[in-house]
Write a protein that holds these residues in place. Sequence first.
Motif, PDB file in Angstrom:
ATOM      1  N   THR A 116      -2.836   6.059   6.638  1.00 38.45           N
ATOM      2  CA  THR A 116      -2.073   7.066   5.908  1.00 38.45           C
ATOM      3  C   THR A 116      -0.804   6.453   5.334  1.00 38.45           C
ATOM      4  OG1 THR A 116      -2.882   8.757   7.450  1.00 38.45           O
ATOM      5  CG2 THR A 116      -1.007   9.340   6.075  1.00 38.45           C
ATOM      6  N   LYS A 119      -1.566   4.039   2.431  1.00 36.38           N
ATOM      7  CA  LYS A 119      -1.866   4.761   1.193  1.00 36.38           C
ATOM      8  C   LYS A 119      -0.596   5.346   0.578  1.00 36.38           C
ATOM      9  CE  LYS A 119      -5.062   7.378   2.976  1.00 36.38           C
ATOM     10  NZ  LYS A 119      -6.142   8.366   3.156  1.00 36.38           N
ATOM     11  N   ASN A 120       0.287   5.853   1.418  1.00 35.90           N
ATOM     12  CA  ASN A 120       1.527   6.449   0.908  1.00 35.90           C
ATOM     13  C   ASN A 120       2.515   5.414   0.389  1.00 35.90           C
ATOM     14  OD1 ASN A 120       0.532   8.943   1.564  1.00 35.90           O
ATOM     15  ND2 ASN A 120       1.653   9.122   3.484  1.00 35.90           N
ATOM     16  N   LYS A 121       2.305   4.164   0.781  1.00 33.32           N
ATOM     17  CA  LYS A 121       3.193   3.088   0.330  1.00 33.32           C
ATOM     18  C   LYS A 121       2.499   2.196  -0.694  1.00 33.32           C
ATOM     19  CE  LYS A 121       5.976   2.785   4.539  1.00 33.32           C
ATOM     20  NZ  LYS A 121       6.516   1.878   5.580  1.00 33.32           N
ATOM     21  N   SER A 122       1.535   2.768  -1.402  1.00 32.00           N
ATOM     22  CA  SER A 122       0.809   2.018  -2.451  1.00 32.00           C
ATOM     23  C   SER A 122       0.184   0.743  -1.897  1.00 32.00           C
ATOM     24  CB  SER A 122       1.748   1.685  -3.616  1.00 32.00           C
ATOM     25  OG  SER A 122       2.280   2.860  -4.175  1.00 32.00           O
TER      26      SER A 122
END
Length: 484
Positions: A116, A119-122
Amino acid sequence: MKNLFYCSLAILATLAITSCDDDDALVASDIEIPNGYALSAGTASLFMNSPYSYDQPADWLSGTYESRFYTGDRLYDNVKTSNENGHGGGLGPVYAGYSCGSCHRNAGRTEPSYWTAIKNKSNDASGSYGFTSMLIYVSKKNGKFYQDYGRVIHDQAIYGVSPEGKLKVEIDSATYTFPDGEKYTLCLPKWTITDWYAEEISPEDMFCTVRIPLRHVGMGQMMSLDQNEIEALARKSNYPEWGISGRCNYIVERGVRQLGVSGNKAQHADLTVELGFSSDMGLTNSRYPEEICEGQAQVNQGSMMGLSYEQLDCTTEDMENVDLYMQCLAVPARRNVNDPDVKAGEKLFYEAGCHLCHVTTLHTKPRGSILLAGTTLPWLGSQTIHPYSDYLIHDMGSEIMGVGLNDNYVSGLCMGNEWRTTPLWGIGLQSKVNGHTYFLHDGRARNFVEAIMWHGGEAYASRQKFANFTKNQRNQLIQFLWSL
């Protein structure tokens, strides 16, 4: 009438399915593949395809049992606090999760927090994370535990108390090519611990392994297994042409040597409700009356804050209600079983020898299950079930990316390179229930293909069979897994 309907279907399903006793070593063309709606768990089978497919009561539940089921459900899901009993008891002082549901959302497996965060940090795969929804195991190289930390690093703590450490992950990856030219990538997480509350442990001096939550599908059936059948499978689970030889993990629990069936390495004989409340959430109970950080600085800090840890946080009745809830959950029935690609994929599943470990059909003992405080669940008895597991431990190899699935963590008789065969029932609904397709013990596999291609050791021949299928055949086998 509804129960009679389910019983009739169970009988039909049993008649339609070939027993695993004699034909396991045969190729797919020699095996009668079941047709139609095969019930996963007899009278506990559930026809539902929704985000709540793992979190429904079995149809036979009624009366006091039903009332206790919903009480256990609330205890499972409710967020715990550090002072919920008004005397300083409750969550902590250190913990890993704030409720069962925080890691097992909808009785499934909450998405691994590191994916997660990535994904949130590219796709930045570095850094430490807050709440992890995972368990962090550490041990000395000789298998013993560290006095200041025990077997699990508790990375969360109540206000005024220090977490034992924080998890950091880096992701290595490598791209491979199937014989037909299609490419796939395998990801390998590398774990380190930062922000140690006490003496820092050098990465060179310890083993660290991470476990994402297991799906709580078929827990009652697992606890009702005919253990003679499992032990018989261990005696006959020797297929030299495949390199397969499964074995039992025996462990000492409650002072008794027992067959392990629960957990990634079959390291428990029960559902570890009391252990989970104690170790994961810091909730004391009659089986584990001491705080998990007893003797550590966290307890002293709590005492200085005026908190008291003398009264037990959970009663035995509470624990058994949670045990009852987990064991009385329904099991999703298979879906799309008449789809041509699913049927073709099922034959390929057998052709690849997957069924030799992911055993299709097992049985429960006549008297069903006994909960942790003695309540009986006879409705779980004498059922024909289809968990797609032999509940045995197998060598899963060390040859992939230099480590394979070997995490160097010993549990009972189970070595670091050995793992219990994961039951596959309900696995095709994980994306719907929990919104992700991360698999294996630490979530390194992002989909079914990667999970299969991490299989080594005793599963090497099956992995190679899968690799040598055509792309269409591989897709068909995956469609079969989605139907489970």
